[in-house]
Motif scaffolding. Sequence first.
Motif, PDB file in Angstrom:
ATOM      1  N   SER A  29      -8.840  -5.973 -12.518  1.00 40.55           N
ATOM      2  CA  SER A  29      -8.902  -5.968 -11.061  1.00 40.55           C
ATOM      3  C   SER A  29      -8.430  -7.302 -10.502  1.00 40.55           C
ATOM      4  CB  SER A  29     -10.335  -5.690 -10.589  1.00 40.55           C
ATOM      5  OG  SER A  29     -10.795  -4.440 -11.059  1.00 40.55           O
ATOM      6  N   PHE A  30      -7.759  -7.216  -9.356  1.00 39.66           N
ATOM      7  CA  PHE A  30      -7.243  -8.390  -8.658  1.00 39.66           C
ATOM      8  C   PHE A  30      -7.764  -8.369  -7.221  1.00 39.66           C
ATOM      9  CE2 PHE A  30      -4.345  -7.065 -11.928  1.00 39.66           C
ATOM     10  CZ  PHE A  30      -3.958  -8.253 -12.548  1.00 39.66           C
ATOM     11  N   MET A  31      -8.256  -9.510  -6.754  1.00 40.21           N
ATOM     12  CA  MET A  31      -8.745  -9.628  -5.382  1.00 40.21           C
ATOM     13  C   MET A  31      -7.976 -10.718  -4.656  1.00 40.21           C
ATOM     14  SD  MET A  31     -10.686 -11.577  -3.085  1.00 40.21           S
ATOM     15  CE  MET A  31     -11.942 -12.545  -3.901  1.00 40.21           C
ATOM     16  N   SER A  84      -6.786  -2.484  -8.709  1.00 43.66           N
ATOM     17  CA  SER A  84      -7.267  -2.314 -10.080  1.00 43.66           C
ATOM     18  C   SER A  84      -6.343  -1.370 -10.836  1.00 43.66           C
ATOM     19  CB  SER A  84      -8.690  -1.750 -10.102  1.00 43.66           C
ATOM     20  OG  SER A  84      -9.590  -2.607  -9.456  1.00 43.66           O
ATOM     21  N   ALA A  85      -6.058  -1.699 -12.080  1.00 43.70           N
ATOM     22  CA  ALA A  85      -5.318  -0.818 -12.981  1.00 43.70           C
ATOM     23  C   ALA A  85      -6.239  -0.462 -14.149  1.00 43.70           C
ATOM     24  CB  ALA A  85      -4.065  -1.515 -13.501  1.00 43.70           C
ATOM     25  N   LEU A 138       0.818  -1.196   0.000  1.00 38.57           N
ATOM     26  CA  LEU A 138       0.000   0.000   0.000  1.00 38.57           C
ATOM     27  C   LEU A 138       0.856   1.252   0.000  1.00 38.57           C
ATOM     28  CD1 LEU A 138      -2.715   1.496   0.377  1.00 38.57           C
ATOM     29  CD2 LEU A 138      -2.469   1.115   2.831  1.00 38.57           C
ATOM     30  N   ALA A 139       1.897   1.245   0.812  1.00 42.74           N
ATOM     31  CA  ALA A 139       2.713   2.439   0.968  1.00 42.74           C
ATOM     32  C   ALA A 139       3.547   2.744  -0.259  1.00 42.74           C
ATOM     33  CB  ALA A 139       3.616   2.275   2.183  1.00 42.74           C
ATOM     34  N   VAL A 140       3.942   1.727  -1.023  1.00 40.59           N
ATOM     35  CA  VAL A 140       4.844   1.969  -2.143  1.00 40.59           C
ATOM     36  C   VAL A 140       4.140   1.953  -3.491  1.00 40.59           C
ATOM     37  CG1 VAL A 140       6.762   0.967  -0.868  1.00 40.59           C
ATOM     38  CG2 VAL A 140       5.447  -0.496  -2.385  1.00 40.59           C
ATOM     39  N   SER A 141       2.858   1.620  -3.497  1.00 44.00           N
ATOM     40  CA  SER A 141       2.141   1.538  -4.772  1.00 44.00           C
ATOM     41  C   SER A 141       1.874   2.930  -5.316  1.00 44.00           C
ATOM     42  CB  SER A 141       0.817   0.802  -4.606  1.00 44.00           C
ATOM     43  OG  SER A 141       1.036  -0.535  -4.253  1.00 44.00           O
ATOM     44  N   LEU A 142       2.027   3.092  -6.599  1.00 44.80           N
ATOM     45  CA  LEU A 142       1.483   4.271  -7.260  1.00 44.80           C
ATOM     46  C   LEU A 142       0.098   3.843  -7.732  1.00 44.80           C
ATOM     47  CD1 LEU A 142       4.424   5.678  -9.376  1.00 44.80           C
ATOM     48  CD2 LEU A 142       3.481   6.512  -7.222  1.00 44.80           C
ATOM     49  N   GLN A 143      -0.914   4.367  -7.051  1.00 40.16           N
ATOM     50  CA  GLN A 143      -2.235   3.764  -7.130  1.00 40.16           C
ATOM     51  C   GLN A 143      -3.260   4.794  -7.542  1.00 40.16           C
ATOM     52  OE1 GLN A 143      -5.049   4.113  -5.467  1.00 40.16           O
ATOM     53  NE2 GLN A 143      -5.668   2.227  -4.562  1.00 40.16           N
ATOM     54  N   ALA A 144      -4.262   4.352  -8.230  1.00 44.73           N
ATOM     55  CA  ALA A 144      -5.075   5.312  -8.912  1.00 44.73           C
ATOM     56  C   ALA A 144      -6.365   5.666  -8.259  1.00 44.73           C
ATOM     57  CB  ALA A 144      -5.466   4.769 -10.251  1.00 44.73           C
ATOM     58  N   GLY A 195      -6.707  13.295 -28.659  1.00 41.79           N
ATOM     59  CA  GLY A 195      -7.368  12.627 -27.552  1.00 41.79           C
ATOM     60  C   GLY A 195      -6.571  12.757 -26.270  1.00 41.79           C
ATOM     61  N   THR A 196      -7.138  12.230 -25.204  1.00 43.98           N
ATOM     62  CA  THR A 196      -6.529  12.309 -23.879  1.00 43.98           C
ATOM     63  C   THR A 196      -6.579  10.943 -23.218  1.00 43.98           C
ATOM     64  OG1 THR A 196      -7.268  14.603 -23.630  1.00 43.98           O
ATOM     65  CG2 THR A 196      -6.642  13.429 -21.625  1.00 43.98           C
ATOM     66  N   PHE A 197      -5.462  10.550 -22.600  1.00 43.29           N
ATOM     67  CA  PHE A 197      -5.401   9.317 -21.823  1.00 43.29           C
ATOM     68  C   PHE A 197      -5.469   9.660 -20.331  1.00 43.29           C
ATOM     69  CE2 PHE A 197      -3.319   8.009 -25.757  1.00 43.29           C
ATOM     70  CZ  PHE A 197      -3.873   6.748 -25.967  1.00 43.29           C
ATOM     71  N   SER A 198      -6.270   8.917 -19.590  1.00 47.24           N
ATOM     72  CA  SER A 198      -6.214   8.962 -18.130  1.00 47.24           C
ATOM     73  C   SER A 198      -5.983   7.541 -17.652  1.00 47.24           C
ATOM     74  CB  SER A 198      -7.493   9.549 -17.533  1.00 47.24           C
ATOM     75  OG  SER A 198      -8.640   8.862 -18.000  1.00 47.24           O
ATOM     76  N   TYR A 199      -5.164   7.404 -16.623  1.00 48.69           N
ATOM     77  CA  TYR A 199      -4.761   6.063 -16.206  1.00 48.69           C
ATOM     78  C   TYR A 199      -4.377   6.089 -14.741  1.00 48.69           C
ATOM     79  CZ  TYR A 199      -0.207   8.218 -17.031  1.00 48.69           C
ATOM     80  OH  TYR A 199       0.861   9.081 -17.009  1.00 48.69           O
ATOM     81  N   GLY A 200      -4.265   4.915 -14.155  1.00 51.56           N
ATOM     82  CA  GLY A 200      -3.841   4.847 -12.769  1.00 51.56           C
ATOM     83  C   GLY A 200      -4.052   3.476 -12.166  1.00 51.56           C
ATOM     84  N   LEU A 201      -3.799   3.402 -10.886  1.00 49.90           N
ATOM     85  CA  LEU A 201      -3.991   2.189 -10.107  1.00 49.90           C
ATOM     86  C   LEU A 201      -4.892   2.506  -8.925  1.00 49.90           C
ATOM     87  CD1 LEU A 201      -0.315   0.886  -9.929  1.00 49.90           C
ATOM     88  CD2 LEU A 201      -2.125  -0.010 -11.397  1.00 49.90           C
ATOM     89  N   GLN A 202      -5.605   1.524  -8.462  1.00 47.68           N
ATOM     90  CA  GLN A 202      -6.491   1.688  -7.315  1.00 47.68           C
ATOM     91  C   GLN A 202      -6.288   0.506  -6.375  1.00 47.68           C
ATOM     92  OE1 GLN A 202     -10.640   1.580  -8.354  1.00 47.68           O
ATOM     93  NE2 GLN A 202     -11.246   1.026  -6.275  1.00 47.68           N
TER      94      GLN A 202
END
Length: 565
Positions: free
Chosen positions: A318-320, A297-298, A9-15, A268-275
Amino acid sequence: MKIVLLTLLAVSLQAAQLYMQDLTIVDETSLQSPELKEKELSKVVLQESVPGFSQPIIKGLQGDKISIGLDGMTFSNSLFRSGPNQYFSWIPQGFVSRLEVGEYLENGALGGGINMSLGINKTQVVLDKTQNRYTFLGTYAQEDFQGGVSVIEADNVYDTQGEVPHSAYNQKAVMIKKQFGNDEVTLMHSQSDEIDRTDVFAQGKYYVYDLQQYTMAKYDKHFDSALLSLSYQRFIDNVDKKTRYTNTTNNIYGLNLSALYEPTDLDGTFSYGLQNSFEDIKVDKGVQNDYLYALTSAYLKYDTYFNDYELSLYYKHSFMNMSGALDKSMNDFSTGLVLSNSGYYLSMDKSIKFPTVVNLSEAKGDDVNELSNPDLTSETSFNYTLGYKNKNFEASVYYKDLKDMIIREQTNIISPDGSLFWQYQNANKGKIYGAYLWAQKQYLQNYKTSFSMEYTYGKTEYDYISKLTPFRLELKNTLYKDYYINFKYAPPVSEDKMAKKDTIDIRIDGKNYGYRIVDIGYKTQYQAHTMEVGVTNLLNDQGRIYGSSVDFSRRALRLQYAYVF
């Protein structure tokens, strides 16, 4: 395992969550007005089992089948049950500045959800009394600081087919939002206790909620083309049902990072991230079970324009992972598109929902004779919507194709009390289709009206969709700026068109009476003072709706006073 997850959690770049309301053509700024907030709510059926409790039903889906988002976080969690739940009411509406209802909100919904943004835009005090429900709201708003206090006390009696069920409810909540340059901190706490549904509690048929508590803290850091969010949520839910106690605590940690990229060689425009979200769960029913439920989720979203058309494409994987009293891992994906032009839009998507802790391991339902199922897979919904929208009009038709639906089936296993156990299975599929219409019109300066209507029909292989009233109508009329008359209507539903679980409901004996609700009143403003006097449920209609647990309070006088500083 917990240390590993917290380190991740602390090191993830998450969206930040892929807010799919962008794909439903929602004008975010326009939803600041109370009128358009009410318009969004007209897309939702709010089941009220107890004064103050609100269970959203969206296009026939409820409970863990829909998602609730709060200020950029996933408010819904893996302890939400499939039946009605009261969590939506934990967020006082006086703290909500914008509310959006769309097809693709949040992770984990079968194509439907509500997203709420916390915020306060005026300093005011509001006092309201409706029948035996008392409400106080005090808010304070400056450019870089917002705060509020909300208190609800309700004590109500329904006269229902010879029974006199008693329901009591109270809620106290506080919210603070503070900006520090590009940073923002939000804090909120909501608590309810002695929440009572004691109509036939001696027979163990209804709940008493000893304590319900929600706490959240969120930090947002804004960059030129990115947003970083750290969040913490804590749910406490203690339930007493005929001395059967279920005490649950869920601590949810989240870290979100979303980014925007505009390539120079593409239109166009890209939006992206991790959650990522990590739930630390404790369930105590005499024996305590602990779980860690991690969801990552990415996503990638692409928006472009061509020949006056706007096209949005998205993909999310998504991964659970669940550990503790049960170990379980799975992954799946959601994908979709929206094509729009001059107000017209077509959306198509595949949505997925992972099994919850309740489904997989902790049979935290109404019936103690339940078996969980660790072999469950994700549920899937294919959703299609065709519509048109402008400032004063919206119309759409929709269709949902549901696969691998999780339901309870009776087994051949005998429980300790001699009855047969029930177990969750991916054993059902179904279809929901319907249409929604909304319009508003201003006639000169003396008359304004708004109109909303929805028809929804749903059936699975086994049954009709539970708590589904096919047709509902709502009219709101304002005369000479100050007088209003509102009308809500839904026709009765015959027993042969109701879900089986609703036909055996212990209070209504399978009868869905529909409703005809008329509210009238007078609301006026003088300088900083606003006063309202009205009568709710003028016809004193006590009809039951949606198959179960929905009662209208008797005819009552409504008094409200507000002072804006």
